[in-house]
Design an enzyme around this catalytic site. Structure first.
Site, PDB file in Angstrom:
ATOM      1  N   CYS A 155      20.140  96.132  44.901  1.00  0.00           N
ATOM      2  CA  CYS A 155      20.242  96.993  43.710  1.00  0.00           C
ATOM      3  C   CYS A 155      19.368  98.224  43.790  1.00  0.00           C
ATOM      4  O   CYS A 155      19.578  99.184  43.055  1.00  0.00           O
ATOM      5  CB  CYS A 155      19.831  96.259  42.451  1.00  0.00           C
ATOM      6  SG  CYS A 155      20.399  94.595  42.406  1.00  0.00           S
ATOM      7  N   GLU A 176      29.327 107.773  50.964  1.00  0.00           N
ATOM      8  CA  GLU A 176      30.288 106.665  50.894  1.00  0.00           C
ATOM      9  C   GLU A 176      30.528 106.195  49.458  1.00  0.00           C
ATOM     10  O   GLU A 176      31.363 105.329  49.223  1.00  0.00           O
ATOM     11  CB  GLU A 176      29.811 105.493  51.762  1.00  0.00           C
ATOM     12  CG  GLU A 176      28.630 104.701  51.217  1.00  0.00           C
ATOM     13  CD  GLU A 176      27.271 105.292  51.590  1.00  0.00           C
ATOM     14  OE1 GLU A 176      27.213 106.492  51.926  1.00  0.00           O
ATOM     15  OE2 GLU A 176      26.264 104.552  51.513  1.00  0.00           O
ATOM     16  N   GLU A 194      27.328  89.472  44.003  1.00  0.00           N
ATOM     17  CA  GLU A 194      26.193  89.181  44.868  1.00  0.00           C
ATOM     18  C   GLU A 194      25.879  87.682  44.871  1.00  0.00           C
ATOM     19  O   GLU A 194      25.519  87.114  45.904  1.00  0.00           O
ATOM     20  CB  GLU A 194      24.977  89.998  44.392  1.00  0.00           C
ATOM     21  CG  GLU A 194      23.792  89.881  45.307  1.00  0.00           C
ATOM     22  CD  GLU A 194      22.759  90.984  45.067  1.00  0.00           C
ATOM     23  OE1 GLU A 194      23.089  91.989  44.405  1.00  0.00           O
ATOM     24  OE2 GLU A 194      21.632  90.827  45.541  1.00  0.00           O
ATOM     25  N   GLU A 210      21.140 108.004  45.404  1.00  0.00           N
ATOM     26  CA  GLU A 210      22.187 107.007  45.658  1.00  0.00           C
ATOM     27  C   GLU A 210      23.566 107.520  45.264  1.00  0.00           C
ATOM     28  O   GLU A 210      24.545 107.359  46.008  1.00  0.00           O
ATOM     29  CB  GLU A 210      21.873 105.719  44.886  1.00  0.00           C
ATOM     30  CG  GLU A 210      22.829 104.575  45.188  1.00  0.00           C
ATOM     31  CD  GLU A 210      22.575 103.354  44.316  1.00  0.00           C
ATOM     32  OE1 GLU A 210      22.260 103.517  43.121  1.00  0.00           O
ATOM     33  OE2 GLU A 210      22.701 102.231  44.824  1.00  0.00           O
ATOM     34  N   CYS A 244      12.067  98.097  37.861  1.00  0.00           N
ATOM     35  CA  CYS A 244      12.602  99.352  37.320  1.00  0.00           C
ATOM     36  C   CYS A 244      11.873  99.830  36.070  1.00  0.00           C
ATOM     37  O   CYS A 244      11.878 101.025  35.772  1.00  0.00           O
ATOM     38  CB  CYS A 244      14.080  99.206  36.998  1.00  0.00           C
ATOM     39  SG  CYS A 244      15.012  98.496  38.346  1.00  0.00           S
ATOM     40  N   SER A 263      22.582  92.117  50.931  1.00  0.00           N
ATOM     41  CA  SER A 263      23.852  91.888  50.243  1.00  0.00           C
ATOM     42  C   SER A 263      24.721  93.135  50.319  1.00  0.00           C
ATOM     43  O   SER A 263      24.249  94.256  50.137  1.00  0.00           O
ATOM     44  CB  SER A 263      23.585  91.542  48.780  1.00  0.00           C
ATOM     45  OG  SER A 263      24.781  91.660  48.042  1.00  0.00           O
ATOM     46  N   GLU A 296      28.438  86.028  46.984  1.00  0.00           N
ATOM     47  CA  GLU A 296      28.114  86.308  48.385  1.00  0.00           C
ATOM     48  C   GLU A 296      27.005  85.373  48.873  1.00  0.00           C
ATOM     49  O   GLU A 296      27.076  84.824  49.980  1.00  0.00           O
ATOM     50  CB  GLU A 296      27.678  87.769  48.520  1.00  0.00           C
ATOM     51  CG  GLU A 296      27.444  88.181  49.966  1.00  0.00           C
ATOM     52  CD  GLU A 296      26.881  89.601  50.078  1.00  0.00           C
ATOM     53  OE1 GLU A 296      26.743  90.280  49.046  1.00  0.00           O
ATOM     54  OE2 GLU A 296      26.579  89.998  51.207  1.00  0.00           O
ATOM     55  N   LYS A 306      18.090 106.804  42.195  1.00  0.00           N
ATOM     56  CA  LYS A 306      19.495 106.683  41.780  1.00  0.00           C
ATOM     57  C   LYS A 306      20.217 108.014  41.938  1.00  0.00           C
ATOM     58  O   LYS A 306      21.428 108.054  42.124  1.00  0.00           O
ATOM     59  CB  LYS A 306      19.575 106.188  40.332  1.00  0.00           C
ATOM     60  CG  LYS A 306      19.193 104.732  40.163  1.00  0.00           C
ATOM     61  CD  LYS A 306      20.279 103.798  40.654  1.00  0.00           C
ATOM     62  CE  LYS A 306      19.773 102.365  40.748  1.00  0.00           C
ATOM     63  NZ  LYS A 306      20.701 101.486  41.473  1.00  0.00           N
TER      64      LYS A 306
END
Ligand code: HEM
Lengths: 218, 386, 120
Positions: free
Chosen positions: B163, B230, B134, B225, B373, B183, B137, B222
């Site tokens: 994230c 994908e 990241e 996620e 978090c 990102s 990037e 999460k």
């Protein structure tokens, strides 16, 4: 019963109106409240579903709070006298409690003369004042600040509100039994629920001290 | 059934209709009048679990994958590896009576070994990897912005962090035009998965079909996620199951492990070593600070004397800072404007500036949960009153 | 003797102060209750800063504090992602470590299927 004849005006018009108002509100609040807590379908449906039952509960609560508040402001003297009476505990009151006013058959002993309210009624007076205060102090935050307060405080309010409701409903049930059903005490029923008067003979017997004071003034 | 369709967060029948949660939810996914049972619209829900940890009556629950994990641990054919997010190690102890913030990293590793995981790695390793990808990037995007040749394909500025899966779904649902700014780097959890099933599997000589990747997260999103379709870059489901800090504590208790008296152990090596930069991922501003530590050194060619960047720390919902970075290759110094948003409710204003082309920032960190978090929807629920 | 008895108006000082006193106590109780609510609100989120402080302390204690200095990360790049060097954003890294969002996901799924086919 007694040789005294005539009537005694125990509760004025505004007092009786306020009592009726409070009673009706209490019944609606209690019914809807029970409906929420145990999630009882038919109670909620009676008020048009849970969301509407909640609205009824909350707006009835406004009347339940505003009614007495306005009454106290308009009748501050009456209120002060009431507080004076129920905050005065004499040896006679203690004795009344020891004999439970003669209501319990196996509790023997002489029931001492009482003021406008007997010791039991005095205690009920405090229970109602405190109970209603708790309803107001927990209920309104649950409604108006539900988005602002911490979850722990909301939980606290709900818990206190619920147990307050349980205690108050029992207290009111006992009150109802003595005031409307028990043959010895229901003679006073009309003083609050109807025209405000009690038979003078009954008063002379049940509220001897108060009656003596009233007679003295005549 | 696919958990993405089922949803992660549900209101149970204990709901009292107190209506507190509707003020917590940033996406308006919760409906219901006061007094009636509330309902979560799965299309709008971003699975962040803030309603869950803030429900006064514990009437909201998340989908559990605990049984799947237990079955995997009991299966002798499976090689089960585990990763734990940074925020877990400063909150797990609370479930065993320790004060919030107590570092139980070593005991956490020890407990996981005793539960039977074949390798105990660390999401922090993947967080370092996230910074590499990241951060690079970001450098590419900045170079493109400055007109440096060779970076024409980089994305636009500012770059948003990626994230936080709740934040990603929020952006996908509400601001599709913003997506090029986010990102493309995966979150640490989802970087760990494919690295485990390719690189680590090769080194360990384990066939990826026999590898089962579990992650312990402070987060309910999460779970959503890891089930995104994908997330199978390794050719298999990259992360097989996610459990929360709360669920790990429950498993440890159930196994009868005396957590507080466990010895401190370390993570297994290969993909288990981590740095301080990765550790602070667990709090708001941490990703930003970690990225800047690396970006500064890579761009300037100098070593940072003081690594702490205090002006991106704190709990204010929106914070900003400017860091002057001397760029060695270009021979000039660039003032890099960064912004940190914590609490998804506060992000809309920042996004609107970006979409209007008025945003002064180069890099923006967004974390859904207030505080980051450490206050995630999977963390121990606290009801401190004094 | 048939008569109607009723209380007379007017109250004593003592009665007045008792009535006013109860109202005052009610006001104080309400204030105390509000204070409890505010205090509970104030501390309700303190744990967040404590957990964050736990992470910052841990960071200070770590031997390595920058991601690009993590030896296992360096090894991962050298052995696997960008053989022989440390170079982020290679094609392999793109495939494994980067993703796409929203409307771009169907295309990404297509590519992943393609990749799998190649690997098989
Ligand atoms: C000032 C007066 C009162 C206010 C402002 C008030 C307000 C509320 C509110 C906001 C709720 C939340 C539930 C909902 O709306 O869905 C509630 C629940 C409830 N109320 Fe009241 N209320 C009052 C008086 C009473 C009284 C007099 C009773 C009973 C005799 C009562 C019994 C209940 C019960 C049992 C619940 C359910 C509690 C629970 O779910 O734990 N309330 N009240």
């Amino acid at each position: 019963m007694s040789d005294v004849k005539g009537k005694v005006l125990k509760h004025g018009e505004q007092t009786r109106t306020m009592h009726w108002l409070h009673l009706i509100c209490f019944l609606i609040l209690g019914l809807t409240g029970i409906g929420f807590y145990w999630n009882i379908g038919w109670i909620n449906d009676l008020f048009g579903g849970p969301a509407n039952a909640s609205l009824v509960h909350r707006w009835t609560a406004v009347v339940f709070t505003a009614g007495p508040a306005i009454y106290i402001l308009l009748n501050f003297e009456r209120f002060s006298k009431f507080i004076d009476t129920i905050s005065t505990f004499t040896r006679d009151d203690i004795q009344w409690l020891k004999t439970m006013g003669g209501y319990i058959p196996f509790l023997k002993g002489k029931v001492p003369p009482q003021d406008k309210y007997n010791a039991g009624q005095k205690i009920l007076g405090w229970v109602v004042i405190l109970g209603c205060l708790l309803f107001i102090l927990t209920g309104f935050p649950m409604w108006l600040w539900r988005h602002a307060v911490s979850p722990a405080f909301l939980d606290f309010c709900y818990t206190v509100h619920f147990w307050d409701a349980m205690i108050m409903m029992l207290a009111v049930l006992g009150h109802f039994f003595l005031a409307a059903i028990h043959p010895q005490s229901r003679v006073e029923f009309s003083s609050m629920m109807l025209d405000g008067y009690v038979d003078a003979g009954v008063t002379a017997h049940h509220n001897a001290k108060w009656f003596a004071n009233l007679s003295k003034l005549e | 059934m696919n958990a993405v369709e089922v949803g992660i967060i549900r209101v149970t029948s204990s709901c009292k209709g107190c209506d507190h949660c509707t003020s917590i939810c940033a996406t308006g996914a919760i409906s219901g009048e006061m007094g009636e049972k509330h309902h979560i619209d799965l299309k709008k829900c971003i699975s962040c679990g803030q309603c869950l940890i803030n429900c006064p009556f514990s009437a909201i629950e998340d989908t559990s994958m605990v049984d799947t994990v237990k079955r995997a641990l009991a299966d002798p054919d499976l090689f089960v590896v585990v990763q734990e997010a940074p925020a877990v190690r400063v909150a797990l102890g609370e479930e065993f009576g320790l004060a919030p913030g107590t570092n139980v990293k070593g005991k956490m590793y020890a407990a996981l070994r005793r539960l039977g995981f074949d390798r105990v790695y660390d999401t922090e390793f993947a967080a370092d990897l996230t910074i590499m990808e990241e951060g690079t990037e970001l450098i590419h995007r900045v170079f493109k912005h400055l007109g440096v040749a060779g970076f024409e394909h980089a994305g636009p500025l500012p770059q948003f962090t990626s994230c936080c899966p709740a934040w990603i779904k929020y952006a996908e649902d509400k601001f599709p035009d913003l997506l090029p700014h986010i990102s493309s780097a995966k979150s640490p959890q989802q970087m760990f998965g494919p690295i485990a099933k390719t690189y680590a599997a090769q080194k360990l000589n384990v066939h990826p079909t026999k590898m089962f990747v579990v992650s312990v997260m402070p987060c309910t999103a999460k779970k959503y996620e890891c089930n995104r379709p994908e997330m199978m870059a390794s050719g298999y489901k990259d992360v097989d199951a996610v459990i929360t800090t709360r669920e790990l504590a429950a498993i440890i208790k159930e196994a009868g492990i005396d957590f507080v008296n466990l010895p401190d152990e370390t993570a297994d090596n290969l993909v288990g070593l981590s740095t301080g930069a990765a550790t602070i991922f667990g709090t708001t501003g941490g990703v930003m600070e970690a990225a800047l530590r690396t970006a500064y050194e890579l761009l300037s060619g100098q070593t940072l004397g003081k690594v702490e960047l205090h002006n991106v720390r704190g709990l204010k919902p929106v914070r900003e800072a400017t860091i002057d970075i001397p760029i060695k290759d270009l021979g000039r110094t660039l003032p890099v404007n960064v912004c940190v948003v914590t609490g998804i409710k506060h992000v809309d204003g920042v996004i609107e500036e970006v979409l209007a082309g008025r945003s002064p920032y180069h890099f923006i960190e967004v974390m859904n949960c207030p505080g980051g978090c450490v206050n995630g929807g999977g963390q121990p629920i606290r009801r401190d009153t004094y | 003797m048939v008569s109607i008895l009723a209380e007379k108006g007017g109250i004593t000082r003592r009665q007045f102060f008792k009535g006013a006193g109860v109202l005052a106590v009610v006001a104080v109780v309400a204030g105390v209750f509000a204070k409890i609510g505010i205090d509970m609100f104030k501390v309700s989120d303190d744990y967040i800063a404590k957990r964050a402080a736990g992470l910052y302390t841990l960071d200070e204690k770590m031997a390595i504090r920058k991601s690009h200095e993590n030896p296992e990360i360096i090894q991962l790049y050298k052995d696997f992602l960008s053989p022989g060097e440390v170079k982020p954003m290679t094609e392999k890294a793109h495939h494994l470590l980067h993703t796409r969002y929203g409307q771009d996901i169907p295309a990404l799924l297509e590519e992943l299927r393609h990749y799998q086919g190649e690997a098989a």
